[in-house]
Scaffold this motif. Sequence first.
Motif, PDB file in Angstrom:
ATOM      1  N   GLY A 120     -20.411  -8.829  32.971  1.00 20.82           N
ATOM      2  CA  GLY A 120     -20.066  -9.769  34.095  1.00 20.82           C
ATOM      3  C   GLY A 120     -21.524  -9.627  34.747  1.00 20.82           C
ATOM      4  O   GLY A 120     -21.820 -10.306  35.419  1.00 20.82           O
ATOM      5  N   TYR A 121     -22.320  -8.584  34.225  1.00 21.72           N
ATOM      6  CA  TYR A 121     -23.611  -8.545  35.015  1.00 21.72           C
ATOM      7  C   TYR A 121     -24.551  -9.672  34.925  1.00 21.72           C
ATOM      8  O   TYR A 121     -25.152  -9.996  36.048  1.00 21.72           O
ATOM      9  N   PHE A 122     -24.552 -10.623  33.984  1.00 20.21           N
ATOM     10  CA  PHE A 122     -25.606 -11.649  33.886  1.00 20.21           C
ATOM     11  C   PHE A 122     -24.896 -12.911  33.776  1.00 20.21           C
ATOM     12  O   PHE A 122     -25.248 -13.848  33.331  1.00 20.21           O
ATOM     13  N   LYS A 123     -23.456 -12.917  34.561  1.00 20.89           N
ATOM     14  CA  LYS A 123     -22.584 -14.000  34.365  1.00 20.89           C
ATOM     15  C   LYS A 123     -23.167 -15.243  35.052  1.00 20.89           C
ATOM     16  O   LYS A 123     -22.979 -16.430  34.912  1.00 20.89           O
ATOM     17  N   ASP A 124     -24.043 -14.990  35.713  1.00 23.63           N
ATOM     18  CA  ASP A 124     -24.763 -16.140  36.848  1.00 23.63           C
ATOM     19  C   ASP A 124     -25.881 -16.706  35.918  1.00 23.63           C
ATOM     20  O   ASP A 124     -26.392 -17.738  36.612  1.00 23.63           O
ATOM     21  N   ARG A 125     -26.513 -16.353  34.971  1.00 24.95           N
ATOM     22  CA  ARG A 125     -27.604 -16.668  34.300  1.00 24.95           C
ATOM     23  C   ARG A 125     -27.426 -16.865  32.679  1.00 24.95           C
ATOM     24  O   ARG A 125     -28.289 -17.192  32.118  1.00 24.95           O
ATOM     25  N   MET A 126     -26.066 -16.624  32.236  1.00 26.50           N
ATOM     26  CA  MET A 126     -25.901 -16.924  30.822  1.00 26.50           C
ATOM     27  C   MET A 126     -24.570 -17.204  30.677  1.00 26.50           C
ATOM     28  O   MET A 126     -23.661 -16.814  31.215  1.00 26.50           O
ATOM     29  N   ASN A 127     -24.272 -17.791  29.188  1.00 29.81           N
ATOM     30  CA  ASN A 127     -22.926 -17.967  28.965  1.00 29.81           C
ATOM     31  C   ASN A 127     -22.451 -16.579  28.213  1.00 29.81           C
ATOM     32  O   ASN A 127     -23.083 -16.136  27.244  1.00 29.81           O
ATOM     33  N   CYS A 128     -21.365 -16.063  28.593  1.00 30.82           N
ATOM     34  CA  CYS A 128     -20.684 -15.062  28.198  1.00 30.82           C
ATOM     35  C   CYS A 128     -19.585 -15.093  27.397  1.00 30.82           C
ATOM     36  O   CYS A 128     -18.521 -15.906  27.768  1.00 30.82           O
ATOM     37  N   PHE A 129     -19.384 -14.296  26.081  1.00 26.74           N
ATOM     38  CA  PHE A 129     -18.478 -14.270  25.263  1.00 26.74           C
ATOM     39  C   PHE A 129     -18.045 -13.173  24.843  1.00 26.74           C
ATOM     40  O   PHE A 129     -18.341 -12.426  24.138  1.00 26.74           O
ATOM     41  N   PRO A 130     -16.817 -12.648  25.803  1.00 28.41           N
ATOM     42  CA  PRO A 130     -16.408 -11.540  25.869  1.00 28.41           C
ATOM     43  C   PRO A 130     -15.742 -10.883  24.072  1.00 28.41           C
ATOM     44  O   PRO A 130     -15.883  -9.629  23.712  1.00 28.41           O
ATOM     45  N   ASP A 131     -15.154 -11.759  23.524  1.00 25.54           N
ATOM     46  CA  ASP A 131     -15.110 -11.435  22.194  1.00 25.54           C
ATOM     47  C   ASP A 131     -16.307 -11.041  21.392  1.00 25.54           C
ATOM     48  O   ASP A 131     -16.174  -9.769  20.384  1.00 25.54           O
ATOM     49  N   TYR A 132     -17.190 -11.579  21.345  1.00 27.01           N
ATOM     50  CA  TYR A 132     -18.420 -11.529  20.831  1.00 27.01           C
ATOM     51  C   TYR A 132     -19.013  -9.789  21.165  1.00 27.01           C
ATOM     52  O   TYR A 132     -19.464  -9.207  20.360  1.00 27.01           O
ATOM     53  N   GLY A 133     -18.837  -9.818  22.507  1.00 27.77           N
ATOM     54  CA  GLY A 133     -19.186  -8.502  22.860  1.00 27.77           C
ATOM     55  C   GLY A 133     -18.542  -7.386  22.252  1.00 27.77           C
ATOM     56  O   GLY A 133     -19.037  -6.201  22.159  1.00 27.77           O
ATOM     57  N   GLN A 134     -17.226  -7.624  22.226  1.00 27.43           N
ATOM     58  CA  GLN A 134     -16.375  -6.650  21.833  1.00 27.43           C
ATOM     59  C   GLN A 134     -16.537  -6.255  19.995  1.00 27.43           C
ATOM     60  O   GLN A 134     -16.555  -5.048  19.584  1.00 27.43           O
ATOM     61  N   ASP A 135     -16.985  -7.393  19.396  1.00 28.78           N
ATOM     62  CA  ASP A 135     -17.276  -7.148  18.128  1.00 28.78           C
ATOM     63  C   ASP A 135     -18.594  -6.415  18.021  1.00 28.78           C
ATOM     64  O   ASP A 135     -18.917  -5.473  17.152  1.00 28.78           O
ATOM     65  N   CYS A 136     -19.414  -6.647  18.870  1.00 26.43           N
ATOM     66  CA  CYS A 136     -20.938  -5.969  18.712  1.00 26.43           C
ATOM     67  C   CYS A 136     -20.499  -4.328  19.113  1.00 26.43           C
ATOM     68  O   CYS A 136     -21.213  -3.578  18.628  1.00 26.43           O
ATOM     69  N   TYR A 137     -19.470  -4.211  20.028  1.00 27.60           N
ATOM     70  CA  TYR A 137     -19.146  -2.704  20.369  1.00 27.60           C
ATOM     71  C   TYR A 137     -18.857  -2.077  19.091  1.00 27.60           C
ATOM     72  O   TYR A 137     -19.454  -0.903  18.778  1.00 27.60           O
ATOM     73  N   GLY A 138     -18.085  -2.684  18.279  1.00 29.14           N
ATOM     74  CA  GLY A 138     -17.590  -2.304  16.890  1.00 29.14           C
ATOM     75  C   GLY A 138     -18.647  -1.834  16.014  1.00 29.14           C
ATOM     76  O   GLY A 138     -18.762  -0.914  15.282  1.00 29.14           O
ATOM     77  N   ALA A 139     -19.919  -2.845  16.028  1.00 28.04           N
ATOM     78  CA  ALA A 139     -20.793  -2.492  15.123  1.00 28.04           C
ATOM     79  C   ALA A 139     -21.681  -1.352  15.697  1.00 28.04           C
ATOM     80  O   ALA A 139     -22.356  -0.557  14.719  1.00 28.04           O
ATOM     81  N   ALA A 140     -21.754  -1.023  16.803  1.00 26.39           N
ATOM     82  CA  ALA A 140     -22.477   0.128  17.427  1.00 26.39           C
ATOM     83  C   ALA A 140     -21.651   1.341  17.207  1.00 26.39           C
ATOM     84  O   ALA A 140     -22.475   2.315  16.755  1.00 26.39           O
ATOM     85  N   GLU A 141     -20.307   1.417  17.081  1.00 24.19           N
ATOM     86  CA  GLU A 141     -19.634   2.375  16.764  1.00 24.19           C
ATOM     87  C   GLU A 141     -20.069   2.898  15.238  1.00 24.19           C
ATOM     88  O   GLU A 141     -20.036   4.290  14.957  1.00 24.19           O
ATOM     89  N   LYS A 142     -20.199   1.905  14.525  1.00 21.21           N
ATOM     90  CA  LYS A 142     -20.342   2.325  13.154  1.00 21.21           C
ATOM     91  C   LYS A 142     -21.616   2.690  12.792  1.00 21.21           C
ATOM     92  O   LYS A 142     -22.099   3.876  12.056  1.00 21.21           O
ATOM     93  N   PHE A 143     -22.470   2.451  13.798  1.00 25.94           N
ATOM     94  CA  PHE A 143     -24.082   2.986  13.385  1.00 25.94           C
ATOM     95  C   PHE A 143     -23.980   4.346  13.994  1.00 25.94           C
ATOM     96  O   PHE A 143     -24.729   5.324  13.531  1.00 25.94           O
TER      97      PHE A 143
END
Length: 205
Positions: A120-143
């Motif tokens: 929510g840090y940038f919610k005033d200046r960009m469209n945020c998609f929490p599901d996409y964010g969580q998918d990215c979390y999984g990708a970082a975990e794999k790395f």
Amino acid sequence: MKIYETATAPNPRRVRMFLAEKGLLEQVEFIQVDIAKGENLTPEFVAMNPMKKVPVAVLDDGTSLAETMAICRYVEEAHPETPKLLGDTPKQKALIEQWLRWVDFYLMTPVGMCFQHTSGYFKDRMNCFPDYGQDCYGAAEKFLEFLNEHLKTNTYLLGDEFTAADINAFATVAFARVVKLRIKDEQTYLQAWFDRINSRASAKV
């Protein structure tokens, strides 16, 4: 040289660690930019970096340099007499570049996207998609799993040689805590590597 940065952000930390390892930290003036208040969106800052990101280095002749590795490359080339962190031979340079890109593409980018889309840090200046964010979390975990496996037989990312790739990976792993991504108890090789770098003086800047 002046560097416009946000001290808590990972990319400025990469540059500070790089400068510290080169023994040049005291030669640079650091100017803080409050990105929460949008100081990176002002006309003055955009004139230095149209991408509106930190860090930005301003050279003595007034040239502005954006992007972490562009700044580090300039420092390395301008001070070749100090420890080389971006390689000496063609092979070393290529391998370091490979790891820098892997860290950026498969760790820093997903961690950054997770932060931007779930905090929510940038919610005033960009469209945020929490599901996409969580998918990215999984990708970082794999790395991180990949890194742990690699570090079973390597002291640093390039064997026994500490390089800018380690700086970038270390700063990103440290930053990942903001999205509650941490080294797992069973990732003992990754933890040993992290502790090894965290004990260096440059990790304290």
